[in-house]
Scaffold this motif. Structure first.
Motif, short mmCIF file in Angstrom:
data_model
loop_
_atom_site.label_atom_id
_atom_site.label_comp_id
_atom_site.label_asym_id
_atom_site.label_seq_id
_atom_site.Cartn_x
_atom_site.Cartn_y
_atom_site.Cartn_z
N ARG A 160 41.61 19.06 16.00
CA ARG A 160 41.05 18.57 14.73
C ARG A 160 42.12 18.45 13.65
NH1 ARG A 160 39.93 16.70 10.78
NH2 ARG A 160 38.00 16.68 9.56
N LEU A 161 43.06 19.38 13.61
CA LEU A 161 44.03 19.42 12.52
C LEU A 161 45.40 18.86 12.88
CD1 LEU A 161 43.40 22.98 10.97
CD2 LEU A 161 42.38 20.79 10.34
N GLY A 162 45.65 18.63 14.18
CA GLY A 162 47.02 18.39 14.61
C GLY A 162 47.56 16.99 14.47
N SER A 163 46.73 15.98 14.30
CA SER A 163 47.24 14.61 14.29
C SER A 163 48.25 14.38 13.16
CB SER A 163 46.07 13.62 14.15
OG SER A 163 45.22 13.69 15.27
N GLY A 164 49.43 13.89 13.53
CA GLY A 164 50.46 13.60 12.55
C GLY A 164 51.20 14.82 12.03
N ARG A 165 50.89 15.99 12.58
CA ARG A 165 51.52 17.23 12.13
C ARG A 165 52.21 17.90 13.31
NH1 ARG A 165 46.18 19.31 8.82
NH2 ARG A 165 46.72 18.44 6.79
N ALA A 166 53.09 18.82 13.02
CA ALA A 166 53.70 19.64 14.06
C ALA A 166 52.77 20.83 14.32
CB ALA A 166 55.07 20.13 13.62
N LEU A 167 52.32 20.97 15.55
CA LEU A 167 51.41 22.04 15.92
C LEU A 167 52.20 23.19 16.53
CD1 LEU A 167 48.37 20.27 17.64
CD2 LEU A 167 48.24 21.93 15.76
N ILE A 168 51.99 24.38 15.99
CA ILE A 168 52.54 25.59 16.57
C ILE A 168 51.37 26.38 17.13
CG2 ILE A 168 53.87 27.69 16.19
CD1 ILE A 168 55.49 25.16 15.81
N ILE A 169 51.33 26.55 18.44
CA ILE A 169 50.24 27.26 19.11
C ILE A 169 50.75 28.62 19.55
CG2 ILE A 169 48.48 27.17 20.91
CD1 ILE A 169 48.33 24.83 18.94
N ALA A 170 49.98 29.67 19.29
CA ALA A 170 50.37 31.02 19.67
C ALA A 170 49.28 31.66 20.51
CB ALA A 170 50.62 31.87 18.42
N ASP A 171 49.69 32.40 21.53
CA ASP A 171 48.73 33.13 22.36
C ASP A 171 49.47 34.24 23.10
OD1 ASP A 171 45.67 32.45 23.36
OD2 ASP A 171 46.81 33.58 24.87
N ALA A 172 48.74 35.29 23.46
CA ALA A 172 49.33 36.38 24.22
C ALA A 172 49.46 36.06 25.70
CB ALA A 172 48.52 37.66 24.04
N SER A 173 48.71 35.06 26.18
CA SER A 173 48.77 34.64 27.58
C SER A 173 49.68 33.43 27.70
CB SER A 173 47.38 34.30 28.10
OG SER A 173 47.45 33.58 29.32
N ARG A 174 50.77 33.58 28.41
CA ARG A 174 51.67 32.43 28.59
C ARG A 174 50.98 31.30 29.35
NH1 ARG A 174 56.94 32.73 27.21
NH2 ARG A 174 57.81 34.79 26.72
N THR A 175 50.13 31.66 30.31
CA THR A 175 49.44 30.62 31.09
C THR A 175 48.53 29.80 30.20
OG1 THR A 175 49.53 31.96 33.10
CG2 THR A 175 47.88 30.20 33.01
N HIS A 176 47.68 30.47 29.42
CA HIS A 176 46.77 29.74 28.52
C HIS A 176 47.55 28.93 27.49
CE1 HIS A 176 43.39 32.89 29.38
NE2 HIS A 176 43.53 32.01 30.35
N LEU A 177 48.63 29.53 26.99
CA LEU A 177 49.45 28.86 25.99
C LEU A 177 50.08 27.59 26.57
CD1 LEU A 177 50.83 28.95 23.19
CD2 LEU A 177 52.61 30.39 24.22
N ASP A 178 50.72 27.70 27.71
CA ASP A 178 51.38 26.54 28.31
C ASP A 178 50.39 25.46 28.67
OD1 ASP A 178 53.77 27.83 28.00
OD2 ASP A 178 54.01 28.37 30.11
#
Length: 288
Positions: free
Chosen positions: A31-49
């Motif tokens: 919803r918020l990411g279009s045209g912006r740089a998205l930084i995604i954070a998570d404790a699970s590398r699998t879910h994050l990737d």
């Protein structure tokens, strides 16, 4: 995939940070990411990737940062990555958390209580004029039974002292009580933090979802208390679960210019469940 340098095609962009790569986090990122740089954070590398790969395939400029929100140093690394990823951090939406159905009381205290406090503290130091933080709390916070003194302590104690507070110690062996307390603490801590954020020209709010259709909610529905949770949706009149997209819309509003005069408050997105609990629930609870 995670912890790599974010792409910068098209020049510097505003930055959006989303913690949590689950259903709500993914909906918020889209919803918020279009045209912006998205930084995604998570404790699970699998879910994050997996989420970063999916977002890039959809055309987003997305970057993953492996983050344990219960560790302040890890959150500081996330904030540093976000600060260097574009022109300015325009929004942080903190969806990362655990539930009483799948986590111990200790995990809930570490992630939902202390982790949220770390996000509020650390991102306040990098917030600039126009930055908005939304922390996902829960309608469960409105059901917590705490004294005014306990709420004041949860709202204002230094983060490193939270685990020593009497109301926190009292719930160390009870996941549901720990969850109620942590989510109420999220709400009141954001209220108390609004002054510091205001002085930076920034804003901070909570969104308190009811039952939302996510994998975590499915696990909760299958737990011993899940039947009552689902019965409440019918009893309060809404008759359905909420969707991650509805939470994303609430976050989009609170981080937008339309909400520039809204800070230090909580937005319930629960289909009327909290109101039903307070004013209409029979004394014996939800009937089966």
């Amino acid at each position: 995939m995670s912890d790599s340098t974010p792409g910068s095609r098209g020049g510097a962009r505003d930055v959006v940070v989303v913690t949590g790569a689950g259903g709500m986090g993914a909906a918020v990122a889209r919803r918020l990411g279009s045209g912006r740089a998205l930084i995604i954070a998570d404790a699970s590398r699998t879910h994050l990737d997996n989420l970063v790969e999916a977002l890039r395939a959809e055309g987003h400029v997305a970057h993953g940062v492996h983050t344990d929100v219960s560790d302040r140093g890890s959150v500081e690394k996330l904030a540093a990555a976000a600060s260097s990823a574009g022109e300015r951090i325009t929004a942080i939406v903190h969806t990362a958390g655990v539930s009483a159905a799948t986590a111990t009381a200790r995990q809930i205290i570490d992630v939902d209580l202390v982790g949220t406090a770390h996000i509020i503290d650390v991102f306040e130091t990098v917030a600039t004029r126009g930055t908005a933080l939304v922390c996902i709390a829960s309608m469960a916070g409105h059901a917590a039974q705490l004294t005014r003194e306990d709420e004041a302590a949860l709202a204002t104690a230094p983060t490193q002292d939270l685990c020593e507070l009497a109301p926190v110690v009292a719930v160390e062996d009870d996941p549901m009580s720990a969850y109620l307390l942590a989510k109420r603490a999220n709400q009141v801590r954001v209220q108390a933090a609004a002054l510091a954020w205001n002085l930076r020209g920034a804003r901070v709010n909570t969104v308190s979802p009811g039952v939302i259709s996510t994998p975590m909610a499915k696990q909760e529905a299958e737990s011993h208390s899940g039947g009552s949770m689902l019965d409440m949706l019918d009893a309060c009149g809404i008759g359905r679960t909420g969707t991650p997209a509805e939470i994303a819309e609430a976050a989009a509003f609170l981080t937008s210019p339309a909400a520039l005069y809204i800070t230090g408050t909580d937005l319930l997105v629960d289909g009327g469940q909290a109101g039903w609990l307070r004013w209409h629930m029979p004394a014996e609870g939800v009937a089966h």
